[in-house]
Design an enzyme around this catalytic site. Structure first.
Site, mmCIF file in Angstrom:
data_model
loop_
_atom_site.group_PDB
_atom_site.id
_atom_site.type_symbol
_atom_site.label_atom_id
_atom_site.label_comp_id
_atom_site.label_asym_id
_atom_site.label_seq_id
_atom_site.Cartn_x
_atom_site.Cartn_y
_atom_site.Cartn_z
ATOM 1 N N ALA A 42 44.495 11.868 -20.230
ATOM 2 C CA ALA A 42 45.448 12.941 -19.471
ATOM 3 C C ALA A 42 45.780 12.712 -18.056
ATOM 4 C CB ALA A 42 44.431 14.154 -19.567
ATOM 5 N N GLY A 43 46.073 11.451 -17.973
ATOM 6 C CA GLY A 43 46.820 11.075 -16.572
ATOM 7 C C GLY A 43 48.342 11.209 -16.506
ATOM 8 N N LEU A 44 49.015 10.667 -15.558
ATOM 9 C CA LEU A 44 50.471 10.921 -15.461
ATOM 10 C C LEU A 44 50.873 10.673 -17.150
ATOM 11 C CD1 LEU A 44 53.230 11.566 -14.103
ATOM 12 C CD2 LEU A 44 52.788 9.358 -13.124
ATOM 13 N N ALA A 78 46.824 8.163 -6.606
ATOM 14 C CA ALA A 78 47.959 7.179 -6.301
ATOM 15 C C ALA A 78 48.367 7.643 -4.896
ATOM 16 C CB ALA A 78 49.119 6.995 -7.334
ATOM 17 N N GLY A 99 53.399 6.507 -4.237
ATOM 18 C CA GLY A 99 54.388 7.373 -4.996
ATOM 19 C C GLY A 99 54.941 6.344 -6.230
ATOM 20 N N GLU A 127 57.769 -0.784 0.951
ATOM 21 C CA GLU A 127 56.635 -1.342 0.449
ATOM 22 C C GLU A 127 56.666 -2.651 0.107
ATOM 23 O OE1 GLU A 127 54.249 0.807 -2.556
ATOM 24 O OE2 GLU A 127 54.083 2.522 -1.224
ATOM 25 N N HIS A 160 44.280 -4.895 -5.111
ATOM 26 C CA HIS A 160 45.142 -4.278 -3.847
ATOM 27 C C HIS A 160 44.540 -4.734 -2.781
ATOM 28 C CE1 HIS A 160 46.772 -1.411 -1.275
ATOM 29 N NE2 HIS A 160 47.500 -1.011 -1.874
ATOM 30 N N ARG A 191 51.875 -8.435 -2.946
ATOM 31 C CA ARG A 191 50.425 -8.213 -3.022
ATOM 32 C C ARG A 191 49.297 -9.253 -3.307
ATOM 33 N NH1 ARG A 191 49.618 -2.406 -5.811
ATOM 34 N NH2 ARG A 191 50.598 -1.677 -3.780
ATOM 35 N N HIS A 251 42.515 -2.943 -8.923
ATOM 36 C CA HIS A 251 43.684 -1.828 -8.616
ATOM 37 C C HIS A 251 44.183 -1.489 -9.976
ATOM 38 C CE1 HIS A 251 45.698 0.798 -6.292
ATOM 39 N NE2 HIS A 251 46.983 0.357 -6.427
ATOM 40 N N GLU A 273 49.062 2.578 -17.990
ATOM 41 C CA GLU A 273 48.347 1.115 -17.549
ATOM 42 C C GLU A 273 47.790 0.457 -18.627
ATOM 43 O OE1 GLU A 273 45.708 1.877 -14.186
ATOM 44 O OE2 GLU A 273 45.165 -0.393 -14.264
ATOM 45 N N ARG A 293 52.574 -6.730 -10.749
ATOM 46 C CA ARG A 293 53.256 -5.597 -10.548
ATOM 47 C C ARG A 293 53.862 -5.226 -8.979
ATOM 48 N NH1 ARG A 293 52.035 -0.267 -8.918
ATOM 49 N NH2 ARG A 293 49.900 -0.958 -8.548
ATOM 50 N N SER A 328 54.214 1.679 -10.951
ATOM 51 C CA SER A 328 53.251 1.751 -12.069
ATOM 52 C C SER A 328 53.618 3.436 -12.645
ATOM 53 C CB SER A 328 51.783 1.677 -12.087
ATOM 54 O OG SER A 328 51.588 2.159 -10.571
HETATM 55 C C1 SIN Z 1 49.759 1.952 -2.313
HETATM 56 O O1 SIN Z 1 49.989 2.599 -1.877
HETATM 57 O O2 SIN Z 1 49.416 0.766 -1.796
HETATM 58 C C2 SIN Z 1 49.406 1.615 -3.866
HETATM 59 C C3 SIN Z 1 50.806 1.927 -4.672
HETATM 60 C C4 SIN Z 1 50.538 1.037 -5.850
HETATM 61 O O3 SIN Z 1 49.687 0.553 -6.243
HETATM 62 O O4 SIN Z 1 51.655 0.881 -6.550
#
Ligand code: SIN
Length: 499
Positions: A15-17, A48, A51, A116, A229, A269, A328, A352, A363, A368
């Site tokens: 029941a997540g997004l 999260a 965004g 990002e 992460h 990342r 992460h 996921e 990713r 995600s």
């Molecule tokens: C973050 O805000 O650094 C995480 C975003 C993500 O994992 O896509």
């Protein structure tokens, strides 16, 4: 105990997004959503911060977004899927706005979009700085509770898929023995971060869906690719709070204990995670310096990070934030086609726990949540019509024991130390052996099955690519995804673990 459910429904496990968005998209078809906890408590989506990446700004395009996605994925992203993700994203963001998600706006009313790592354009839509996940989940939870076609069942955790003699998936059995039957079953169970000692995920994220699907015979892809992460806040909390990458997008930078920069702040990342890992391993420590870049704006612009720091006695307006890489996001998962169908009849996967080919070996940040809604909508399109109820007998799946806490703690330490940011054959084999011993002692618990899938593929991939770095194979070989089934690897493993 057996609760018989009408067979025309779609059963959504999780029941997540992804799960809730799909449930809404299924209207008017009946959807039963199984949530292992009270709604919202065990979902990574709600945590999260970043965004959703979406190509909406002037000068941006789906092509550019797809290109960045492919580049970040280190040779393993399916370009068709990347393009589909990027081009369907804007419509899904409009869906979320219609559901009441209050995305941040610029003074002239346009969506505010931030930068990002590894994005060539600022394209991440956010809510109140770092509260996107929570705001999206609040809106979806309220909408799901209002819609009569959705039945939410809280406090039930699925443990096995129910299949008929032909292997078609017909429902699930839960840990308390309750069975739910449905014409179609969709896994939306999240990732595997809880297999690691340091993670940003809720503790329930231990590869339940991955293990259930694998044990039932589904094809699995790329399980070795676990994204760390780079900047979890290193204050000894479990799960570790996150310091969103958007901080570096706003100009915060990484330094070691001597105040020296050691990596390009907006590098991919995996690169940043390895650099931080190396600084920490060398005893120099790693810190995020947001004093100049964010400073006094912290409480308003990054309230979640600000409060997590304050709770640990750190004032990020005037002090450095200690950071460490944390498990992460799982790029691998249950293989699906572009409509979310797995290789098992009657079984679909989204979010996921699925492997659509969108993320490759690494990713792209904030892709995600996007993937979850894009693929949930696609599954919704396919399943919106009536399902075919079937009454064929079910082959009872074997019992699935729960992993005792002490064994879980050992597993998490093993995965963190040997199957984490840097791996080698010695550590992987040693872990495989211990996981086999835990299996012999405790039976085929799902976290052990998920760990074995990750280990098998990590051993098989004798190269370094994206999130999978082998210190004994630091080079890159020809790009090739990993595809495996439990039947390929697990039968031997179960036999080897038998007491
Ligand atoms: C973050 O805000 O650094 C995480 C975003 C993500 O994992 O896509």
């Amino acid at each position: 105990m057996s609760l018989s459910r009408p067979g025309d429904a779609v059963l959504i496990v999780g029941a997540g997004l992804a799960g809730l968005f799909l449930a809404l998209k299924l209207a008017p078809r009946r959807a039963i959503v199984l949530s292992p906890t009270k709604l919202g408590l065990a979902s990574s989506s709600a945590w999260a911060q970043g965004g959703m990446a979406v190509a909406l700004a002037q000068g941006d395009s789906a092509d550019l977004h797809a290109r960045d996605t492919i580049e970040a994925g280190a040779g393993l992203v399916d370009p068709v899927v990347a393009r589909l993700l990027a081009s369907e994203g804007p419509s899904r963001v409009r869906d979320l706005i219609a559901l009441g998600v209050p995305f941040d706006r610029t003074p002239d009313g346009a969506l505010a979009q931030s930068l990002e790592a590894a994005h060539s354009r600022p394209r991440v839509v956010r809510v109140a700085g770092d509260l996107a996940g929570k705001a999206i989940m609040d809106a979806l939870t309220a909408a799901a509770r209002e819609h009569a076609h959705i039945e939410i069942v809280e406090g039930r955790r699925a443990e096995a898929l129910l299949q008929d003699a032909n292997g078609r998936v017909r429902g699930v059995r839960c840990e308390d023995g309750t069975e739910f039957r449905a014409a179609d079953v969709v896994l939306a169970t999240g990732g595997v971060g809880g297999l690691y000692a340091v993670t940003t995920n809720p503790p329930q994220a231990t590869g339940q869906g991955l293990a259930m699907a694998a044990r039932a015979g589904a094809l699995i892809a790329d399980p070795e690719f676990v994204q760390f992460h780079p900047t979890a806040i290193d204050v000894g909390r479990d799960p570790a709070p996150l310091a969103t990458e958007a901080l570096r997008g706003e100009g915060a930078h990484l330094v070691n204990g001597a105040g020296e920069a050691f990596v390009s702040d907006l590098a991919a990342r995996d690169v940043v995670a390895r650099a931080i890992h190396a600084e920490r391993a060398a005893g120099r420590g790693a810190f995020l310096d947001a004093r100049q870049a964010v400073g006094a704006r912290f409480p308003e612009h990054f309230p979640t990070v600000f409060n997590a720091c304050l709770a640990a006695g750190i004032d990020p307006r005037s002090e450095l934030i200690p950071v460490a890489p944390a498990a992460h996001y799982h790029m691998g998962g249950v293989v699906t086609d572009i409509w979310g169908r797995t290789t098992l009849d009657g079984l679909w996967a989204v979010g996921e726990c699925a492997s659509t080919g969108a993320h490759g070996a690494n990713r792209l940040a904030s892709n995600s949540l996007l993937e979850a809604v894009v693929f949930a909508a696609r599954i919704g399109e396919r399943l919106r019509g009536d399902g075919v109820a079937a009454d064929t007998p079910i082959v009872t799946p074997p019992p699935v024991p729960l992993l005792p806490d002490v064994a879980r703690t050992e597993l998490r330490a093993l995965m963190q130390n040997h199957v984490g940011v840097v791996r080698d054959a010695r550590g992987l084999y040693a872990t495989l052996e211990r996981v086999g011993a835990l299996c012999a002692a405790h039976g085929p618990c799902h976290p052990l099955t998920a760990a074995r899938l990750i280990l098998a593929a990590a051993l098989q991939r004798k190269e370094s690519r994206g999130a999978h770095f082998r210190s004994d194979y630091p080079h890159v070989s020809a790009p090739k995804r990993s595809f495996l089934t439990w039947q390929d690897i697990g039968t031997n493993m179960d036999a080897a673990a038998a007491p």
